[in-house]
Design a protein around this motif. Structure first.
Motif, mmCIF file in Angstrom:
data_model
loop_
_atom_site.group_PDB
_atom_site.id
_atom_site.type_symbol
_atom_site.label_atom_id
_atom_site.label_comp_id
_atom_site.label_asym_id
_atom_site.label_seq_id
_atom_site.Cartn_x
_atom_site.Cartn_y
_atom_site.Cartn_z
ATOM 1 N N ILE A 1 -1.306 -4.082 1.232
ATOM 2 C CA ILE A 1 -2.358 -5.046 1.582
ATOM 3 C C ILE A 1 -2.734 -4.938 3.053
ATOM 4 C CG2 ILE A 1 -2.782 -7.524 1.913
ATOM 5 C CD1 ILE A 1 -1.365 -7.989 -0.757
ATOM 6 N N TYR A 2 -1.735 -4.883 3.926
ATOM 7 C CA TYR A 2 -2.030 -4.826 5.364
ATOM 8 C C TYR A 2 -2.677 -3.505 5.758
ATOM 9 C CZ TYR A 2 0.026 -9.302 6.560
ATOM 10 O OH TYR A 2 0.255 -10.654 6.666
ATOM 11 N N MET A 3 -2.301 -2.426 5.107
ATOM 12 C CA MET A 3 -2.943 -1.150 5.428
ATOM 13 C C MET A 3 -4.389 -1.097 4.922
ATOM 14 S SD MET A 3 -0.844 0.543 7.319
ATOM 15 C CE MET A 3 -0.642 -1.128 7.982
ATOM 16 N N MET A 4 -4.668 -1.783 3.820
ATOM 17 C CA MET A 4 -6.063 -1.880 3.380
ATOM 18 C C MET A 4 -6.850 -2.824 4.273
ATOM 19 S SD MET A 4 -6.019 -1.796 -0.814
ATOM 20 C CE MET A 4 -4.927 -3.202 -1.044
ATOM 21 N N LYS A 5 -6.195 -3.875 4.741
ATOM 22 C CA LYS A 5 -6.848 -4.859 5.603
ATOM 23 C C LYS A 5 -7.169 -4.279 6.977
ATOM 24 C CE LYS A 5 -7.858 -9.325 6.428
ATOM 25 N NZ LYS A 5 -8.874 -10.082 5.654
ATOM 26 N N TYR A 6 -6.282 -3.385 7.449
ATOM 27 C CA TYR A 6 -6.463 -2.791 8.781
ATOM 28 C C TYR A 6 -6.467 -1.262 8.666
ATOM 29 C CZ TYR A 6 -5.240 -7.533 10.168
ATOM 30 O OH TYR A 6 -5.210 -8.904 10.309
ATOM 31 N N PRO A 7 -7.565 -0.677 8.180
ATOM 32 C CA PRO A 7 -7.622 0.778 7.964
ATOM 33 C C PRO A 7 -7.431 1.585 9.237
ATOM 34 C CG PRO A 7 -9.806 -0.230 7.746
ATOM 35 C CD PRO A 7 -8.822 -1.344 7.786
ATOM 36 N N GLU A 8 -7.785 1.020 10.402
ATOM 37 C CA GLU A 8 -7.584 1.751 11.657
ATOM 38 C C GLU A 8 -6.098 1.924 11.964
ATOM 39 O OE1 GLU A 8 -7.613 -2.615 12.713
ATOM 40 O OE2 GLU A 8 -8.689 -1.283 11.328
ATOM 41 N N ILE A 9 -5.276 0.953 11.563
ATOM 42 C CA ILE A 9 -3.824 1.077 11.733
ATOM 43 C C ILE A 9 -3.276 2.074 10.725
ATOM 44 C CG2 ILE A 9 -1.630 -0.169 11.542
ATOM 45 C CD1 ILE A 9 -2.992 -2.592 12.734
ATOM 46 N N GLN A 10 -3.801 2.051 9.509
ATOM 47 C CA GLN A 10 -3.402 3.041 8.501
ATOM 48 C C GLN A 10 -3.673 4.457 9.012
ATOM 49 O OE1 GLN A 10 -4.344 4.242 3.804
ATOM 50 N NE2 GLN A 10 -5.301 2.444 4.706
ATOM 51 N N GLU A 11 -4.814 4.671 9.666
ATOM 52 C CA GLU A 11 -5.151 5.990 10.203
ATOM 53 C C GLU A 11 -4.175 6.415 11.293
ATOM 54 O OE1 GLU A 11 -9.176 5.940 11.510
ATOM 55 O OE2 GLU A 11 -10.003 5.585 9.502
ATOM 56 N N LYS A 12 -3.766 5.483 12.154
ATOM 57 C CA LYS A 12 -2.809 5.816 13.219
ATOM 58 C C LYS A 12 -1.442 6.173 12.639
ATOM 59 C CE LYS A 12 -4.937 2.980 16.858
ATOM 60 N NZ LYS A 12 -4.745 1.828 17.780
ATOM 61 N N VAL A 13 -1.046 5.462 11.592
ATOM 62 C CA VAL A 13 0.219 5.780 10.914
ATOM 63 C C VAL A 13 0.149 7.193 10.343
ATOM 64 C CG1 VAL A 13 1.608 5.270 8.860
ATOM 65 C CG2 VAL A 13 0.912 3.418 10.390
ATOM 66 N N GLN A 14 -0.940 7.510 9.678
ATOM 67 C CA GLN A 14 -1.085 8.832 9.067
ATOM 68 C C GLN A 14 -1.147 9.935 10.119
ATOM 69 O OE1 GLN A 14 -4.538 7.783 6.718
ATOM 70 N NE2 GLN A 14 -3.338 7.742 4.822
ATOM 71 N N ALA A 15 -1.748 9.634 11.262
ATOM 72 C CA ALA A 15 -1.796 10.625 12.335
ATOM 73 C C ALA A 15 -0.392 10.925 12.852
ATOM 74 C CB ALA A 15 -2.680 10.117 13.474
ATOM 75 N N GLU A 16 0.443 9.900 12.977
ATOM 76 C CA GLU A 16 1.817 10.122 13.436
ATOM 77 C C GLU A 16 2.621 10.868 12.381
ATOM 78 O OE1 GLU A 16 4.617 7.468 16.144
ATOM 79 O OE2 GLU A 16 4.705 6.753 14.071
ATOM 80 N N ILE A 17 2.410 10.536 11.105
ATOM 81 C CA ILE A 17 3.086 11.265 10.021
ATOM 82 C C ILE A 17 2.702 12.741 10.072
ATOM 83 C CG2 ILE A 17 3.198 11.571 7.514
ATOM 84 C CD1 ILE A 17 2.902 8.513 7.258
ATOM 85 N N ASP A 18 1.412 13.019 10.239
ATOM 86 C CA ASP A 18 0.947 14.409 10.289
ATOM 87 C C ASP A 18 1.555 15.147 11.479
ATOM 88 O OD1 ASP A 18 -0.565 13.803 8.087
ATOM 89 O OD2 ASP A 18 -2.463 13.617 9.181
#
Length: 510
Positions: free
Chosen positions: A319-336
């Motif tokens: 829910i929070y990652m859908m609510k804040y897609p910009e934070i989801q993108e930062k998480v994915q960038a760090e994972i990558d």
């Protein structure tokens, strides 16, 4: 006339009986000197009907503005003390751990398991059961690499099932419940359950419904007036039925294990517990509580605690990652950057992923899934914050007031991973982060939950991007029970910038 006279006599007698009963109730429940203040309560019922059962955690936090950080309530005939803020909760649960480590009498648990197991148990039996659980789970890999591999393997099954949605909106509730539950099931039963197993899905459904009812007004009424409530139908009886059915399921597993049990080669927790029963029997120590009914009680605690809290937190993470897609993108960038796309995440990656670690912790803080903790019980007379609290007082440690304490957090009321990062971008965990409670009753499965959250979360966002279904908005609305769970929602999981075959390669890797 005579009839009017008789009616008057009956009315006078009724009034006298009511006044007498109120006086007796007042004398019986007279508060000791210097007891924490609180709102005015009604005879017999106390404050039960003054409380909002749909958002009790917020109401109790707000009440501290009027009555202070330590105040009292009366629930039926039971005096309770509510403790707010990190400082006061720590003073009680940590600084006076022995005094505040008991569990109060609970009529619901008496009905379900006679207050055995570990969640509602006390004294010598509780200590022996908790010691055995911690040591046995550790022996079976909790906190170790072999359990890490089991979690990664379970994610592979989860990945394949989500891929089958083909990008269409779906409800992840029971899918995530099943995946998380399979981890504790592998430790306890020595096996996992398929996501299509209707019998197991029914058990998960019963568990979720039972936990919601445990935090309801019906449960409090049953705990306060058990004999009276036994006379009436209602959700309180449904709740007991749900947990009884769970116990039947667990007893079947115990029976199957007993039939194939080899003491010299334990396969899982149940086998080890069966061996402990034999050992304790030889020692003639019945007070330790090791018997087959005790095994069922412990399994119920492990099954519920090992499933509901972690799966609910993961649902909030979506829910929070859908609510804040910009934070989801930062998480994915760090994972990558740290992991890439050719292998699955592992626990060794966590120190190198401070932003993702901060996001996971912020999800736990904001999700606040155990908002009022589980109640405690004072084992002796004590003082807290200058107030006298007698032995046998029920305690409500308000974890909501801790996780949103304005003196402890940079951004207490908004979702902000910076709450767990310093100026250099390094992960820092504030002392007020207590989602697993604190003291001698802190969650025994904390290390397992932390491993599951990190591995499931990073594995998921390594291969998927989440978004709400087209035309909908992500809601933070919740359902209040023992846990704070999100209201039913649907989500869309899109494979990340790669073909399905490439995703499958990631999921199938080590």
């Amino acid at each position: 006339d005579l009839q009017n006279f008789l009616n008057l006599v009956v009315a006078i007698q009724s009034i006298w009986l009511y006044v007498h009963a109120c006086l007796c109730n007042s004398m019986k429940n007279r508060k000791p000197q210097n007891f924490p203040p609180g709102p005015t309560c009604y005879p017999f019922l106390g404050n039960i009907f003054s409380l909002d059962a749909t958002q009790l955690h917020l109401q109790l936090t707000k009440m501290s503005d009027n009555y202070g950080n330590i105040f009292s309530l009366r629930l039926g005939g039971t005096d309770c003390v509510v403790i707010n803020t990190y400082t006061k909760v720590k003073e009680a649960l940590v600084d006076q751990a022995d005094t505040f480590s008991g569990r109060p009498p609970n009529e619901v648990f008496k009905k379900i398991n006679k207050c055995q197991g570990i969640s509602a148990n006390n004294g010598y039996s509780w200590k022996q059961q908790r010691r055995f659980i911690l040591s046995t789970l550790k022996n079976f890999g909790v906190g170790k690499r072999n359990l890490e591999c089991s979690i990664k393997e379970e994610f592979n099954f989860l990945y394949q099932t989500i891929m089958n949605t083909e990008g269409k909106p779906f409800d992840a509730h029971y899918l995530i419940n099943n995946a998380v539950s399979n981890i504790i099931c592998s430790l306890v039963f020595g096996k996992r359950f398929e996501y299509t197993d209707k019998r197991f899905l029914n058990m998960l459904n019963l568990m979720s419904k039972g936990l919601k009812l445990q935090g309801s007004l019906w449960t409090q009424l049953y705990n306060s007036f058990p004999n009276l409530m036994e006379l009436f139908p209602g959700p309180h009886k449904d709740m007991v039925s749900y947990f009884k059915q769970l116990c039947n399921f667990l007893n079947e597993e115990i029976k199957n294990h007993r039939a194939e049990w080899n003491p010299s080669s334990p396969r899982d927790f149940i086998d080890c517990y069966l061996s402990e029963i034999e050992k304790v029997c030889r020692k003639n120590d019945p007070e330790a509580g090791f018997h087959e009914q005790g095994l069922c009680d412990v399994l119920l605690d492990l099954f519920v605690a090992g499933t509901e809290t972690t799966s609910t937190t993961l649902l909030w993470s979506f829910i929070y990652m859908m609510k804040y897609p910009e934070i989801q993108e930062k998480v994915q960038a760090e994972i990558d950057r740290v992991i890439g796309s050719l292998r699955q995440p592992c626990m060794a990656d966590r120190p190198n992923m401070p932003y993702t670690d901060a996001v996971i912790h912020e999800i736990q803080r904001m999700a606040n899934i155990l908002p009022l903790n589980l109640p405690r019980f004072t084992s002796k007379n004590t003082t807290l914050g200058g107030y006298f609290i007698p032995k046998g007082t029920q305690i409500i440690p308000n974890l909501t007031s801790v996780l949103f304490d304005e003196t402890q957090w940079k951004s207490p009321h908004s979702f902000n991973p910076q709450n767990f990062l310093n100026l250099q971008g390094e992960f820092v965990k504030p002392n007020a982060f207590l989602p697993f409670s604190a003291g001698k009753r802190a969650c025994p499965g904390e290390s397992l939950a932390r491993m599951e959250l990190f591995l499931f979360f990073t594995s998921f966002f390594q291969v998927f991007t989440l978004s709400p279904p087209v035309g909908t908005k992500t809601s933070l609305e919740y359902e209040f029970g023992i846990t704070l769970s999100p209201k039913p929602f649907k989500m869309t999981a899109r494979p990340r910038g790669q073909s399905s075959s490439q995703c499958e390669g990631v999921s199938a890797s080590q």
